[in-house]
Enzyme design. Structure first.
Site, PDB file in Angstrom:
ATOM      1  N   HIS A  55      -2.012  -2.063  -9.735  1.00  0.00           N
ATOM      2  CA  HIS A  55      -3.097  -1.624  -8.943  1.00  0.00           C
ATOM      3  C   HIS A  55      -4.370  -2.594  -8.918  1.00  0.00           C
ATOM      4  O   HIS A  55      -4.528  -2.917 -10.009  1.00  0.00           O
ATOM      5  CB  HIS A  55      -3.236  -0.247  -9.331  1.00  0.00           C
ATOM      6  CG  HIS A  55      -3.956   0.650  -8.423  1.00  0.00           C
ATOM      7  ND1 HIS A  55      -5.326   0.632  -7.908  1.00  0.00           N
ATOM      8  CD2 HIS A  55      -3.482   1.630  -7.581  1.00  0.00           C
ATOM      9  CE1 HIS A  55      -5.652   1.387  -7.087  1.00  0.00           C
ATOM     10  NE2 HIS A  55      -4.612   1.967  -6.536  1.00  0.00           N
ATOM     11  N   HIS A  94       1.055  -1.133   0.002  1.00  0.00           N
ATOM     12  CA  HIS A  94       0.028   0.033   0.035  1.00  0.00           C
ATOM     13  C   HIS A  94       0.942   1.140  -0.107  1.00  0.00           C
ATOM     14  O   HIS A  94       1.775   1.496  -0.910  1.00  0.00           O
ATOM     15  CB  HIS A  94      -0.933  -0.153   1.039  1.00  0.00           C
ATOM     16  CG  HIS A  94      -2.052   0.781   1.159  1.00  0.00           C
ATOM     17  ND1 HIS A  94      -2.548   1.638   0.234  1.00  0.00           N
ATOM     18  CD2 HIS A  94      -2.879   1.135   2.340  1.00  0.00           C
ATOM     19  CE1 HIS A  94      -3.372   2.445   0.600  1.00  0.00           C
ATOM     20  NE2 HIS A  94      -3.734   2.199   2.035  1.00  0.00           N
ATOM     21  N   ASP A 146       2.783   5.973  -6.485  1.00  0.00           N
ATOM     22  CA  ASP A 146       3.967   5.909  -5.789  1.00  0.00           C
ATOM     23  C   ASP A 146       5.162   5.880  -6.540  1.00  0.00           C
ATOM     24  O   ASP A 146       6.235   6.119  -5.971  1.00  0.00           O
ATOM     25  CB  ASP A 146       4.182   4.456  -4.743  1.00  0.00           C
ATOM     26  CG  ASP A 146       2.897   4.632  -3.940  1.00  0.00           C
ATOM     27  OD1 ASP A 146       2.672   5.506  -3.226  1.00  0.00           O
ATOM     28  OD2 ASP A 146       2.372   3.434  -3.667  1.00  0.00           O
TER      29      ASP A 146
HETATM   30  N1  COA Z   1       5.252  -6.311 -10.069  1.00  0.00           N
HETATM   31  C1  COA Z   1       5.212  -7.684 -10.597  1.00  0.00           C
HETATM   32  N2  COA Z   1       4.108  -8.215 -11.191  1.00  0.00           N
HETATM   33  C2  COA Z   1       2.951  -7.707 -10.756  1.00  0.00           C
HETATM   34  C3  COA Z   1       2.960  -6.476 -10.038  1.00  0.00           C
HETATM   35  C4  COA Z   1       4.187  -5.813  -9.676  1.00  0.00           C
HETATM   36  N3  COA Z   1       4.127  -4.485  -9.106  1.00  0.00           N
HETATM   37  N4  COA Z   1       1.464  -6.031  -9.726  1.00  0.00           N
HETATM   38  C5  COA Z   1       0.860  -7.021 -10.236  1.00  0.00           C
HETATM   39  N5  COA Z   1       1.787  -7.950 -10.938  1.00  0.00           N
HETATM   40  C6  COA Z   1       1.101  -9.109 -11.392  1.00  0.00           C
HETATM   41  C7  COA Z   1       0.789 -10.010 -10.384  1.00  0.00           C
HETATM   42  O1  COA Z   1       1.935 -10.987 -10.101  1.00  0.00           O
HETATM   43  C8  COA Z   1      -0.117 -11.046 -10.823  1.00  0.00           C
HETATM   44  O2  COA Z   1       0.244 -11.970 -12.029  1.00  0.00           O
HETATM   45  P1  COA Z   1      -0.180 -13.610 -12.181  1.00  0.00           P
HETATM   46  O3  COA Z   1      -1.814 -13.327 -12.604  1.00  0.00           O
HETATM   47  O4  COA Z   1       0.760 -14.093 -13.336  1.00  0.00           O
HETATM   48  O5  COA Z   1      -0.121 -14.045 -10.917  1.00  0.00           O
HETATM   49  C9  COA Z   1      -1.001  -9.954 -11.929  1.00  0.00           C
HETATM   50  O6  COA Z   1       0.077  -8.930 -11.988  1.00  0.00           O
HETATM   51  C10 COA Z   1      -2.197  -9.494 -11.366  1.00  0.00           C
HETATM   52  O7  COA Z   1      -1.878  -9.132  -9.816  1.00  0.00           O
HETATM   53  P2  COA Z   1      -2.524  -9.151  -8.643  1.00  0.00           P
HETATM   54  O8  COA Z   1      -1.810  -9.929  -7.850  1.00  0.00           O
HETATM   55  O9  COA Z   1      -4.000  -9.639  -9.019  1.00  0.00           O
HETATM   56  O10 COA Z   1      -2.805  -7.658  -8.145  1.00  0.00           O
HETATM   57  P3  COA Z   1      -3.698  -7.263  -6.729  1.00  0.00           P
HETATM   58  O11 COA Z   1      -4.761  -6.574  -7.249  1.00  0.00           O
HETATM   59  O12 COA Z   1      -4.040  -8.307  -5.898  1.00  0.00           O
HETATM   60  O13 COA Z   1      -2.448  -6.410  -6.184  1.00  0.00           O
HETATM   61  C11 COA Z   1      -1.179  -4.574  -5.696  1.00  0.00           C
HETATM   62  C12 COA Z   1      -2.309  -5.005  -6.465  1.00  0.00           C
HETATM   63  C13 COA Z   1      -0.906  -2.859  -5.903  1.00  0.00           C
HETATM   64  C14 COA Z   1      -1.148  -4.982  -4.271  1.00  0.00           C
HETATM   65  C15 COA Z   1      -0.035  -5.216  -6.549  1.00  0.00           C
HETATM   66  O14 COA Z   1       0.058  -4.736  -8.065  1.00  0.00           O
HETATM   67  C16 COA Z   1       1.382  -5.069  -6.035  1.00  0.00           C
HETATM   68  O15 COA Z   1       2.124  -5.738  -5.122  1.00  0.00           O
HETATM   69  N6  COA Z   1       2.256  -3.892  -6.515  1.00  0.00           N
HETATM   70  C17 COA Z   1       3.505  -3.449  -5.907  1.00  0.00           C
HETATM   71  C18 COA Z   1       3.181  -2.807  -4.615  1.00  0.00           C
HETATM   72  C19 COA Z   1       2.710  -1.098  -4.825  1.00  0.00           C
HETATM   73  O16 COA Z   1       3.044  -0.383  -5.893  1.00  0.00           O
HETATM   74  N7  COA Z   1       1.704  -0.895  -4.191  1.00  0.00           N
HETATM   75  C20 COA Z   1       1.112   0.503  -4.334  1.00  0.00           C
HETATM   76  C21 COA Z   1      -0.260   0.209  -4.665  1.00  0.00           C
HETATM   77  S1  COA Z   1      -0.981   1.875  -5.164  1.00  0.00           S
END
Ligand code: COA
Length: 376
Positions: free
Chosen positions: A262, A223, A313
C-alpha cells in the site's frame, strides 16, 4: 506563481489539499471517517448510515436516516432508455466498463447536469448511490441472458443488491459481511480514484463526469481492480499445499502480487483485521475454507519473506467469491461503496475550489526546425 517544487514520482508523500472527510494514520494503522474509527462503524452501523456520514458532518439521527433511506429507495429505478442501452452492451464486456457507460448515461438524462449547487449535488449523489447498484445488477443479468429484476424498496441497500442480482436475499450473515465490506471500502483520503474525481471537479465540470473518471481510475489492478486479481490468484494457486512455493516463485520472479502493499500503509492496512474477521465468517458459513487456507499461507509467506502486508482487497476478494459473486463483479461492488467517498470529495472540492493544475518537467528534444515532409 510560487517557486517550482519537484514532487516525487507518483506524488508519494505529497499533501495536495485539506479534507475533513477521512484521516489515514499509517503510524497507528488507523482510519477514521469524520472522526469515527472505521472498525467501530463497521461493527455498529449500516452502510446507509455511513453513506450519510460521508456527505454530512455526523452520523444521522433516526429522522435523518429515515429521510435519507426513503429518498435513496425512491431513486433506485433506472429509465427504460438506460435499460435498453444496457441490453445492447456486448455480453463479454467487463462490468466496470458497462458501469462507466451506465453512469455516463445517467448524466445525459439529468437536465441539472451543470448545476453544482450544494443542494443539487447532494440530490445527484443520492441518485448515484441508489442507481449504481441497479446498473451493476442489470448489466450482470444481461450478461447472463437473464431478465432484469426491478429494485425492491422494502429492502435495505445490500439486501436489494442481492435481490436484483440473484432474485433472492441471502442469510443475514452474508448481508452483514457484505455491508461491512461496503463500509470499509467507502473512503480512503486522496487515493488515485478520489484524486481523479477532485481533479475533474476542480475544472468546474459535473459530478457524473467526475464519477465516470473515478470508475476509470478504480478499474486498474494497482487500485480497486486488485480485489478481482486476488481471487484469480487464489484460483491459480488452487491448493493450500502449493501456496507457499507459489509465493516464493512469484517473489523470485519479482512479480507484483495483487492484494499486497500500500502506498500509505507500510505496516498493515487498518481495514484488514475487520474484513478478515468477516471473510473467516464467510468461509465457515459457506464451507469454503479452502480459499482462506490458501490466503493465509500466501500472507504468512509474503510477510515473512518481504515484510509486505495485505491490503483490503486481499480479504475482500475471496469474501465476495464465497458470497456467490462472479469475479468481475468485485470492482463494481467497490464502486457501489466508494461513490460515497468520491461524492463527499467532489462536494468538498466544489465548496472550496481551485483548479488542480501541476507542472511537468520537460525532458524531450531541444528546439528544432520543422522540415518539409519531402526532406524528412
Ligand atoms: N508484490 C510484490 N512486491 C511489492 C508489492 C506487491 N504487491 N507491493 C510493493 N512491493 C515492493 C515493490 O516492488 C518495491 O520493492 P523495491 O523497493 O525492491 O522496488 C517495494 O515493495 C515498495 O513498493 P512501491 O512500488 O514503492 O509501492 P507503491 O507505493 O509505489 O505502490 C501499490 C503501492 C499498492 C500500487 C503496490 O504495493 C502494488 O502494486 N500492490 C499490488 C496491487 C494492489 O494490491 N493494489 C491495491 C492497493 S489498495
Amino acid at each position: 506563481m510560487s517557486e517550482k517544487i519537484i514532487a516525487p514520482k507518483g506524488l508519494a508523500g505529497v499533501v495536495t489539499d485539506e479534507t475533513s472527510i477521512s484521516k489515514v494514520m499509517p503510524e497507528i494503522n488507523s482510519l477514521v471517517y469524520r472522526g469515527y474509527k472505521v472498525q467501530d462503524l463497521a461493527e455498529s452501523c449500516s452502510f446507509e448510515e455511513v453513506a450519510y456520514l460521508m456527505v454530512n458532518d455526523d452520523l444521522p439521527n433516526a429522522d435523518q436516516l429515515k429521510a435519507f433511506t426513503e429518498k435513496e429507495k425512491s431513486y433506485r429505478g433506472i429509465s427504460d432508455d438506460l435499460l435498453s442501452v444496457i441490453g445492447k452492451f456486448p455480453k463479454g464486456a467487463h462490468p466496470m466498463d458497462t458501469l462507466r457507460t451506465g453512469v455516463s448515461f445517467l448524466g445525459l438524462e439529468d437536465d441539472r447536469i451543470w448545476d453544482n449547487s450544494p443542494e443539487t449535488s447532494m440530490d445527484k449523489f443520492i441518485g448515484l448511490l441508489a442507481r449504481i447498484p441497479t446498473i451493476i445488477a442489470a448489466s450482470y443479468r444481461h450478461h447472463k441472458g437473464l431478465d432484469f429484476i426491478a429494485p425492491d424498496s422494502s429492502l435495505g441497500m445490500s439486501e436489494n443488491f442481492f435481490h436484483m442480482c440473484f432474485g433472492k436475499v441471502p442469510a443475514k450473515e452474508i448481508i452483514k459481511a457484505f455491508d461491512v465490506s461496503l463500509i470499509l471500502y467507502a473512503e480512503h483520503s486522496f487515493n488515485a480514484s478520489t484524486f481523479t474525481t477532485r481533479v475533474i471537479t476542480s475544472t468546474t465540470s459535473d459530478m457524473y463526469s467526475a464519477v465516470v473518471g473515478g470508475i476509470g481510475a478504480l478499474k486498474g489492478p494497482l487500485h480497486g481492480g486488485a480485489n478481482e486479481q486476488v481471487m484469480h490468484m487464489l484460483k491459480e494457486v488452487g491448493e493450500a499445499s502449493v501456496a507457499r512455493q507459489w509465493m516464493l516463485d512469484a517473489l523470485a520472479e519479482k512479480r507484483k502480487v495483487m492484494g499486497f502493499g500500500h502506498r500509505v500503509y507500510r505496516n498493515g492496512d487498518s481495514r484488514v483485521p475487520t474484513m478478515k474477521k468477516y471473510t473467516e465468517k464467510m468461509a465457515s458459513f459457506t464451507g469454503q475454507e479452502k480459499w482462506l487456507e490458501i490466503a493465509n499461507i500466501l500472507e504468512d509467506t509474503m510477510v515473512g519473506e518481504k515484510g509486505i502486508y495485505p491490503n483490503l482487497d486481499f480479504p475482500a476478494g475471496p469474501a465476495y467469491y464465497m458470497m456467490g459473486f462472479e469475479i468481475d463483479m468485485f470492482t463494481p461492488i467497490f464502486v457501489m461503496s466508494r461513490v460515497t467517498g468520491w461524492c463527499a470529495h467532489i462536494m468538498e472540492q466544489q465548496a472550496n475550489n481551485r483548479i488542480i493544475r501541476p507542472l511537468s518537467d520537460y525532458v524531450g528534444e531541444g528546439e528544432r526546425a520543422v522540415r518539409p515532409v519531402s526532406e524528412r
